[in-house]
Design an enzyme around this catalytic site. Structure first.
Site, PDB file in Angstrom:
ATOM      1  N   ASN A 219      40.330  11.722   8.245  1.00  0.00           N
ATOM      2  CA  ASN A 219      40.948  11.233   7.225  1.00  0.00           C
ATOM      3  C   ASN A 219      40.812  11.793   6.211  1.00  0.00           C
ATOM      4  O   ASN A 219      41.787  11.514   5.282  1.00  0.00           O
ATOM      5  CB  ASN A 219      39.313  10.287   6.735  1.00  0.00           C
ATOM      6  CG  ASN A 219      38.180  11.273   6.278  1.00  0.00           C
ATOM      7  OD1 ASN A 219      38.043  12.586   6.365  1.00  0.00           O
ATOM      8  ND2 ASN A 219      36.859  11.038   5.512  1.00  0.00           N
TER       9      ASN A 219
ATOM     10  N   GLU B  98      29.182  19.313   6.127  1.00  0.00           N
ATOM     11  CA  GLU B  98      30.268  17.637   5.210  1.00  0.00           C
ATOM     12  C   GLU B  98      29.521  16.460   6.255  1.00  0.00           C
ATOM     13  O   GLU B  98      30.630  16.611   7.639  1.00  0.00           O
ATOM     14  CB  GLU B  98      31.050  18.523   4.443  1.00  0.00           C
ATOM     15  CG  GLU B  98      31.061  19.837   3.617  1.00  0.00           C
ATOM     16  CD  GLU B  98      30.227  19.274   2.149  1.00  0.00           C
ATOM     17  OE1 GLU B  98      30.373  18.023   2.118  1.00  0.00           O
ATOM     18  OE2 GLU B  98      30.090  20.175   2.123  1.00  0.00           O
ATOM     19  N   LEU B  99      29.113  15.875   6.261  1.00  0.00           N
ATOM     20  CA  LEU B  99      28.437  15.347   6.868  1.00  0.00           C
ATOM     21  C   LEU B  99      28.384  13.441   6.926  1.00  0.00           C
ATOM     22  O   LEU B  99      29.179  13.350   5.339  1.00  0.00           O
ATOM     23  CB  LEU B  99      26.925  15.122   8.283  1.00  0.00           C
ATOM     24  CG  LEU B  99      26.943  16.738   8.531  1.00  0.00           C
ATOM     25  CD1 LEU B  99      25.649  16.527   8.913  1.00  0.00           C
ATOM     26  CD2 LEU B  99      27.676  16.650   9.227  1.00  0.00           C
TER      27      LEU B  99
ATOM     28  N   GLU C 209      31.031  22.965  -0.825  1.00  0.00           N
ATOM     29  CA  GLU C 209      32.419  22.930  -0.332  1.00  0.00           C
ATOM     30  C   GLU C 209      33.208  22.447  -2.217  1.00  0.00           C
ATOM     31  O   GLU C 209      32.433  21.660  -3.080  1.00  0.00           O
ATOM     32  CB  GLU C 209      32.995  22.504   0.086  1.00  0.00           C
ATOM     33  CG  GLU C 209      32.467  22.654   1.568  1.00  0.00           C
ATOM     34  CD  GLU C 209      33.768  21.928   2.938  1.00  0.00           C
ATOM     35  OE1 GLU C 209      34.003  22.816   3.077  1.00  0.00           O
ATOM     36  OE2 GLU C 209      34.115  20.553   2.473  1.00  0.00           O
TER      37      GLU C 209
ATOM     38  N   CYS D  61      34.432   8.902   3.167  1.00  0.00           N
ATOM     39  CA  CYS D  61      32.767   9.220   3.558  1.00  0.00           C
ATOM     40  C   CYS D  61      32.098   9.258   2.276  1.00  0.00           C
ATOM     41  O   CYS D  61      30.889   8.925   2.289  1.00  0.00           O
ATOM     42  CB  CYS D  61      32.108  10.774   4.024  1.00  0.00           C
ATOM     43  SG  CYS D  61      33.399  12.450   2.768  1.00  0.00           S
TER      44      CYS D  61
HETATM   45  P1  NAD Z   1      33.804  13.526  14.566  1.00  0.00           P
HETATM   46  O1  NAD Z   1      32.451  13.608  14.110  1.00  0.00           O
HETATM   47  O2  NAD Z   1      34.428  12.253  14.794  1.00  0.00           O
HETATM   48  O3  NAD Z   1      35.025  14.334  14.360  1.00  0.00           O
HETATM   49  C1  NAD Z   1      34.784  15.176  13.258  1.00  0.00           C
HETATM   50  C2  NAD Z   1      35.226  16.132  13.813  1.00  0.00           C
HETATM   51  O4  NAD Z   1      35.138  16.752  14.938  1.00  0.00           O
HETATM   52  C3  NAD Z   1      37.166  16.200  14.805  1.00  0.00           C
HETATM   53  O5  NAD Z   1      37.658  16.913  13.918  1.00  0.00           O
HETATM   54  C4  NAD Z   1      36.336  16.255  16.422  1.00  0.00           C
HETATM   55  O6  NAD Z   1      37.290  16.342  16.774  1.00  0.00           O
HETATM   56  C5  NAD Z   1      35.546  16.478  16.144  1.00  0.00           C
HETATM   57  N1  NAD Z   1      34.257  16.396  17.719  1.00  0.00           N
HETATM   58  C6  NAD Z   1      34.056  14.792  17.995  1.00  0.00           C
HETATM   59  N2  NAD Z   1      33.214  15.132  18.558  1.00  0.00           N
HETATM   60  C7  NAD Z   1      32.872  17.429  18.912  1.00  0.00           C
HETATM   61  C8  NAD Z   1      32.133  17.435  19.887  1.00  0.00           C
HETATM   62  N3  NAD Z   1      31.229  17.397  20.654  1.00  0.00           N
HETATM   63  N4  NAD Z   1      31.890  19.062  19.594  1.00  0.00           N
HETATM   64  C9  NAD Z   1      32.811  19.449  18.514  1.00  0.00           C
HETATM   65  N5  NAD Z   1      33.588  18.727  17.736  1.00  0.00           N
HETATM   66  C10 NAD Z   1      33.753  17.573  17.690  1.00  0.00           C
HETATM   67  O7  NAD Z   1      33.914  11.887  12.968  1.00  0.00           O
HETATM   68  P2  NAD Z   1      35.557  10.654  12.335  1.00  0.00           P
HETATM   69  O8  NAD Z   1      34.527   9.031  12.954  1.00  0.00           O
HETATM   70  O9  NAD Z   1      36.932  11.463  13.377  1.00  0.00           O
HETATM   71  O10 NAD Z   1      35.303  11.038  11.581  1.00  0.00           O
HETATM   72  C11 NAD Z   1      34.578  10.493   9.831  1.00  0.00           C
HETATM   73  C12 NAD Z   1      33.371  10.909  10.156  1.00  0.00           C
HETATM   74  O11 NAD Z   1      34.082  12.217   9.003  1.00  0.00           O
HETATM   75  C13 NAD Z   1      32.216  10.108   8.818  1.00  0.00           C
HETATM   76  O12 NAD Z   1      31.073  10.087   9.256  1.00  0.00           O
HETATM   77  C14 NAD Z   1      32.681  10.712   7.316  1.00  0.00           C
HETATM   78  O13 NAD Z   1      31.986  10.655   6.521  1.00  0.00           O
HETATM   79  C15 NAD Z   1      32.935  12.144   7.431  1.00  0.00           C
HETATM   80  N6  NAD Z   1      33.653  12.772   6.961  1.00  0.00           N
HETATM   81  C16 NAD Z   1      32.565  13.852   6.011  1.00  0.00           C
HETATM   82  C17 NAD Z   1      33.068  14.331   4.991  1.00  0.00           C
HETATM   83  C18 NAD Z   1      32.624  15.034   3.652  1.00  0.00           C
HETATM   84  O14 NAD Z   1      32.299  15.946   3.291  1.00  0.00           O
HETATM   85  N7  NAD Z   1      31.125  15.015   4.311  1.00  0.00           N
HETATM   86  C19 NAD Z   1      34.536  14.226   4.487  1.00  0.00           C
HETATM   87  C20 NAD Z   1      35.475  13.237   5.522  1.00  0.00           C
HETATM   88  C21 NAD Z   1      34.810  12.854   6.574  1.00  0.00           C
END
Ligand code: NAD
Length: 474
Positions: free
Chosen positions: A149, A248-249, A454, A282
């Site tokens: 994102n 950062e979730l 961060e 997020c």
């Molecule tokens: P996601 O967790 O599916 O993917 C994020 C990353 O994790 C990707 O690079 C993906 O390839 C990797 N990934 C997926 N499965 C994995 C595994 N089993 N092992 C290792 N890596 C793996 O998230 P998404 O749906 O693509 O992204 C959106 C999420 O990110 C939302 O929950 C959002 O709130 C969060 N987000 C948080 C912040 C923050 O700063 N807190 C910022 C942006 C997005």
């Protein structure tokens, strides 16, 4: 845009036979093919990161700063190109994509300077025969997993402090957005970044590649931005070799609008907070609580504002909302709206899908606890609106979630602003401010929204260890 790329970067560019399709959400057409790195490439990258760390840690912070500053300049020189690339990869409107490039570059600029201020401390001694000191040193090779994102900003928010601190970094970008990460790394090399200090390994099997990184004791730090679900897996995996960890979730941001709010400004801020990036951030608000006295006026004004948002081609300058990132994202949005409407919520604006991955900016009222969109992140352009009576009730409902990333409130009462901000169990509170994130302030969550921060001096601490030196002089 015809982009074919099967490369990955360790201490040199490599072509890989194995590759996967990257599709643009703007039209659903293929954008290019990305290298599909696996366990072998992961092992190779760890060797490179480990070797490069020896000389990078010994490079003076002033020299590192010069390279970071050049990287900042190059990112800004390529603002339009990088912005357009992100539009193609994940569909955010070009205006926002340009803004993201500037935001991404701002981390590089800030940490170029902060790397020079990694001070130690002289500790008063309990005896004349000793002198005590604390110094700070880079933690070691770091592994970063980034989401789609914010393809540029989530990379620099991690890489800039890591590189400034003297760590080397391996980045695994999201499957949807590998090309932005590769281009940023290319610019890092052009800026004079030594080979192997910043590596990018795209993959279509993130679990397999990450498994190798997590098991290797030479990876000393893991930094992740993404869903709470995946964060939990990495937290568990990092226990085996006791890695330093930042997560950062996900979030579920409440926006509290009190009776005394400036209606016009509140509507503007809530609209910006909710609908940027088509609601796929997020920190986008997921639930808007409006106090009884201002509720009806707010609904009317907010509905007008939502109706005024332009959905369409993200490359067109007038567009406010582009497509969602993929079919899975669309399915979630449709499911959340259907669930809410099925349980009695009313659609005031929008509520439907258009052709492709485009979803109308939507306002729902009559939203009740138990509906999916109050429990999970919708990650789409859907604003659920609820009403409340008292300040205590608003705080209790805002805090009734496992998440704790960002919360917002709108009021003209300074005492209330501070009282409520202190009571909210969130890492970030925007007071009359719907978009608070900047490179020099701490960004991160509490509860199940994460660990660590961060941005600002907090962000570089995540890449440093404190070492205690005791010198006997007797
Ligand atoms: P996601 O967790 O599916 O993917 C994020 C990353 O994790 C990707 O690079 C993906 O390839 C990797 N990934 C997926 N499965 C994995 C595994 N089993 N092992 C290792 N890596 C793996 O998230 P998404 O749906 O693509 O992204 C959106 C999420 O990110 C939302 O929950 C959002 O709130 C969060 N987000 C948080 C912040 C923050 O700063 N807190 C910022 C942006 C997005």
């Amino acid at each position: 845009m015809d982009l074919i790329e099967r490369r990955y970067l360790t201490d040199a560019w490599h072509d890989l036979g194995a590759s996967f399709d990257v599709v643009t959400p703007t039209t659903g057409e293929p954008l290019g093919r990305a290298a599909d790195c696996g366990p072998d490439e992961a092992k190779q990258a760890i060797d490179v990161a480990w070797n490069a760390f020896e000389s990078w840690r010994a490079t003076s912070p002033f020299e590192r700063a010069q390279i970071l500053r050049r990287w900042h300049g190059l990112i800004m020189d390529h603002q339009e190109e990088l912005g357009r690339l992100m539009v193609h990869e994940m569909g955010k409107p070009l205006r926002e994509a340009r803004g993201e490039v500037a935001y991404a570059a701002s981390f590089v600029e800030w940490y170029a300077e902060e790397g020079k201020r990694v001070y130690g401390e002289w500790i008063p001694s309990h005896t004349g025969g000793k002198r005590l000191m604390a110094i700070r040193q880079p933690v070691g090779p770091a592994y970063a997993v980034t989401p789609w994102n914010f393809p540029a900003a989530m990379l620099t928010r991690k890489a800039a402090p890591a590189l400034a601190a003297g760590c080397t970094m391996i980045v695994k970008p999201a499957e949807q957005t590998p090309f932005t990460a590769l281009r940023l790394a290319e610019l890092w090399l052009e800026a004079g970044g030594p080979a192997g200090t910043l590596q990018v390994l795209p993959t279509n099997d993130p679990a397999a590649l990450t498994g190798v990184m997590m098991a290797d004791p030479r990876i000393r730090k893991v930094t992740f931005t993404g869903s709470t679900e995946v964060g939990r897996i990495l937290y568990r995996q990092s226990a085996e070799t006791i890695k330093k960890l930042s997560l950062e979730l996900g979030g579920h941001a409440p926006y509290l609008v009190f009776d005394d709010a400036d209606l016009e400004k509140a509507v503007r801020e809530v609209t910006a907070c909710k609908f940027r990036n088509a609601g796929q951030t997020c920190v986008c608000t997921n639930r808007i609580y409006v106090q009884d006295g201002i509720h009806d006026d707010f609904v009317a004004a907010f509905a007008d504002s939502v109706r005024g948002l332009k959905l369409g081609d993200p490359l067109s300058d007038g567009t406010d909302i582009g497509p969602l990132v993929d079919a899975q994202g669309m399915a979630k949005v449709e499911d959340h709206v259907a669930d809410a409407v099925g349980r009695g919520a009313q659609v005031v604006v929008g509520g439907s899908r258009r052709e492709g991955l485009y979803y109308e900016p939507t306002l729902l009222v009559g939203v009740e606890p138990g509906m999916k969109l109050l429990e999970e992140e919708t990650f789409g352009p859907v604003a659920p609106l609820l009403r409340f009576a008292t300040e205590d009730e608003a705080i209790a409902r805002a805090n009734a979630t496992p998440y704790g990333l960002a919360a917002y409130l709108y009021t003209r009462d300074l005492s209330r602003a501070l009282r409520v901000a202190e009571a909210l169990e969130y890492g970030i509170v925007g007071i009359n401010d719907g978009i608070p994130a900047v490179a020099h302030a701490p960004f991160g969550g509490v509860k199940q929204s994460g660990i660590g921060r961060e941005g600002g001096p907090w962000g570089i601490d995540e890449y440093l260890e404190t070492k205690y030196l005791s010198l006997g002089i007797g």
